[in-house]
Write a protein that holds these residues in place. Sequence first.
Motif, PDB file in Angstrom:
ATOM      1  N   GLY A   4       1.033  -1.009  -0.181  1.00 14.63           N
ATOM      2  CA  GLY A   4      -0.299  -0.248   0.284  1.00 14.63           C
ATOM      3  C   GLY A   4       1.132   1.343  -0.245  1.00 14.63           C
ATOM      4  O   GLY A   4       2.212   1.064   0.342  1.00 14.63           O
ATOM      5  N   SER A   5       0.134   1.897   0.170  1.00 14.36           N
ATOM      6  CA  SER A   5       0.761   3.930   0.059  1.00 14.36           C
ATOM      7  C   SER A   5       1.908   4.025   1.349  1.00 14.36           C
ATOM      8  O   SER A   5       1.700   3.157   2.877  1.00 14.36           O
ATOM      9  CB  SER A   5      -0.454   4.717  -0.288  1.00 14.36           C
ATOM     10  OG  SER A   5      -0.879   5.032   1.265  1.00 14.36           O
ATOM     11  N   ARG A   6       3.024   4.836   1.095  1.00 16.25           N
ATOM     12  CA  ARG A   6       3.884   5.084   1.770  1.00 16.25           C
ATOM     13  C   ARG A   6       4.627   3.401   2.432  1.00 16.25           C
ATOM     14  O   ARG A   6       5.556   3.697   3.132  1.00 16.25           O
ATOM     15  CB  ARG A   6       3.451   5.550   3.187  1.00 16.25           C
ATOM     16  CG  ARG A   6       2.879   7.094   2.827  1.00 16.25           C
ATOM     17  CD  ARG A   6       2.354   7.578   4.443  1.00 16.25           C
ATOM     18  NE  ARG A   6       1.216   9.135   3.614  1.00 16.25           N
ATOM     19  CZ  ARG A   6       1.721  10.172   4.173  1.00 16.25           C
ATOM     20  NH1 ARG A   6       3.235  10.035   3.928  1.00 16.25           N
ATOM     21  NH2 ARG A   6       0.640  10.956   3.747  1.00 16.25           N
ATOM     22  N   GLY A  24      -3.616  11.717  10.298  1.00 16.19           N
ATOM     23  CA  GLY A  24      -2.810  13.235  10.426  1.00 16.19           C
ATOM     24  C   GLY A  24      -2.552  13.522   8.831  1.00 16.19           C
ATOM     25  O   GLY A  24      -2.080  14.913   9.059  1.00 16.19           O
ATOM     26  N   SER A  25      -1.716  12.798   8.409  1.00 15.50           N
ATOM     27  CA  SER A  25      -0.374  13.354   7.361  1.00 15.50           C
ATOM     28  C   SER A  25      -1.065  13.480   6.212  1.00 15.50           C
ATOM     29  O   SER A  25       0.039  13.123   4.816  1.00 15.50           O
ATOM     30  CB  SER A  25       0.650  12.771   7.885  1.00 15.50           C
ATOM     31  OG  SER A  25       0.775  11.307   7.465  1.00 15.50           O
ATOM     32  N   TYR A  26      -2.257  13.353   5.688  1.00 12.81           N
ATOM     33  CA  TYR A  26      -2.782  13.154   4.298  1.00 12.81           C
ATOM     34  C   TYR A  26      -2.175  14.361   3.486  1.00 12.81           C
ATOM     35  O   TYR A  26      -1.916  15.136   3.985  1.00 12.81           O
ATOM     36  CB  TYR A  26      -4.317  13.572   4.644  1.00 12.81           C
ATOM     37  CG  TYR A  26      -4.992  12.737   2.999  1.00 12.81           C
ATOM     38  CD1 TYR A  26      -4.863  11.588   2.399  1.00 12.81           C
ATOM     39  CD2 TYR A  26      -4.574  13.700   1.909  1.00 12.81           C
ATOM     40  CE1 TYR A  26      -4.772  11.128   1.043  1.00 12.81           C
ATOM     41  CE2 TYR A  26      -6.201  13.483   0.913  1.00 12.81           C
ATOM     42  CZ  TYR A  26      -5.517  12.933   0.410  1.00 12.81           C
ATOM     43  OH  TYR A  26      -6.432  12.298  -1.146  1.00 12.81           O
ATOM     44  N   GLY A  27      -1.618  13.778   2.141  1.00 10.08           N
ATOM     45  CA  GLY A  27      -1.348  14.776   1.233  1.00 10.08           C
ATOM     46  C   GLY A  27       0.138  15.078   1.832  1.00 10.08           C
ATOM     47  O   GLY A  27       0.614  16.037   1.377  1.00 10.08           O
ATOM     48  N   LYS A  28       0.656  15.139   2.887  1.00  8.75           N
ATOM     49  CA  LYS A  28       2.203  15.394   2.394  1.00  8.75           C
ATOM     50  C   LYS A  28       3.212  14.691   2.498  1.00  8.75           C
ATOM     51  O   LYS A  28       2.918  13.383   3.369  1.00  8.75           O
ATOM     52  CB  LYS A  28       2.376  16.179   4.982  1.00  8.75           C
ATOM     53  CG  LYS A  28       1.016  16.939   5.235  1.00  8.75           C
ATOM     54  CD  LYS A  28       1.655  17.188   6.757  1.00  8.75           C
ATOM     55  CE  LYS A  28       0.419  17.870   6.956  1.00  8.75           C
ATOM     56  NZ  LYS A  28       0.078  18.328   8.703  1.00  8.75           N
ATOM     57  N   ASP A  29       4.621  14.780   2.240  1.00  4.47           N
ATOM     58  CA  ASP A  29       5.417  14.016   2.185  1.00  4.47           C
ATOM     59  C   ASP A  29       5.251  12.746   1.251  1.00  4.47           C
ATOM     60  O   ASP A  29       5.652  11.776   1.802  1.00  4.47           O
ATOM     61  CB  ASP A  29       6.148  13.825   3.107  1.00  4.47           C
ATOM     62  CG  ASP A  29       6.711  15.489   3.600  1.00  4.47           C
ATOM     63  OD1 ASP A  29       7.239  15.956   3.050  1.00  4.47           O
ATOM     64  OD2 ASP A  29       6.483  15.405   5.441  1.00  4.47           O
TER      65      ASP A  29
END
Length: 418
Positions: free
Chosen positions: A156-158, A261-266
């Motif tokens: 998955g992502s990240r 809470g970091s959706y869209g960051k880095d």
Amino acid sequence: MIDLRFLRDNPDAVRASQRARGESESRVDDLLAADEARRAAVAKADALRGEQKAVSNKVKAASKEERPALVAAARELAATVKAAEADQASSDAALREAHLAIPNVVEEGAPPGGEDDYVVVREVGTIPSLDAPLDHLELGEKLGAIDMERGSKVSGSRFFFLTGVGALLELALLNMAIAQAVEYGFTPVITPTLVKPEIMGGTGFLGAHADEIYRLEADDLYLVGTSEVPLAGFHSDEILDLSGGAKRYAGWSTCYRREAGSYGKDTRGIIRVHQFDKVEMFSYTTLDQAHEEHQRLLAWEEEMLAKVEIPYRVIDVAAGDLGSSAARKFDCEAWVPTQGRYREVTSTSNCTDFQARRLNIRHRGASGRPEPVATLNGTLATTRWIVAILENHQQPDGSVVVPAALRPFLGGRDVLAP
């Protein structure tokens, strides 16, 4: 948790700490009230138990005529004692809840405020002059070192794969960190990455940032986000011998973070991911030595950054961004050329006796009586360092020069080439 005797003697200092953190001062009054109520409940229950014992002795010595009245009084008193003990248990629970709601008392000198109110302590190194630099992911893909696409396909992502020289680079970096730690007297430890709730809670990670942690509900275990957690639990419920100085451990572990809470960051590359590897320093020492030990941990972090020849700065983290366990924290932030800014790569925190009180870790002080130790932690190397190493040491042809100190850990390689 904080020392209740300190709270009773210095309530204004705890209120000032709450203000510096941007947290409610009323929690201090709540804790003082809960502490007073609990002490009153204990005193009442103790007094009633003493009275009960006295009546019991009278029953034993009573005549036949006196006994029925005394037995009836003893039964009535037993019910009163039972109710008082229930009140004591309730007050114990209320005190613990109020106690856990108060974060560590901020060390004098820490800047007040939130995430953006840090103070830059120093900047070290020369920012490289690069013409149209590639970012770490472009470099990593050219080198066959980072594979985000397959990481996403599999997990998955990240998530990501480090392959070829990427895997070798991380192993070299972490091995260099372990070698440095051993040189300075740390005991290397490969830690569990699953811990019990009482260990995760004891380190203070189940408070405001609990949503960052992966939990295995079927087993009631947590995946750690740092080896600080198992290393803090390593000596739980023990009395340590610190007569010869601090106990220091260097923990190597895989770490897991939900990044809630970091959706869209880095979202690009490996700056903010769900799984990474890290070597973490962890110290147990006496409270009077904690400040000096904190400075030593920071110096060892800076020594590692000097070895990989990365420009960086040290910041004094503001009170509102410390986390509940830390009284003071310093971050080292490496320069990332393609972002034109510094990004955190290490962090070191002095947690004083906050974690030790929760985990019941003590040593024998000068009086010979057990007293809480201080715990401190500091990152010595982690996967994120690869970002700064690749970007700062890149060459126009897409190759990357290996810092001299790292070469022996990479089989003598001086350049990573596509």
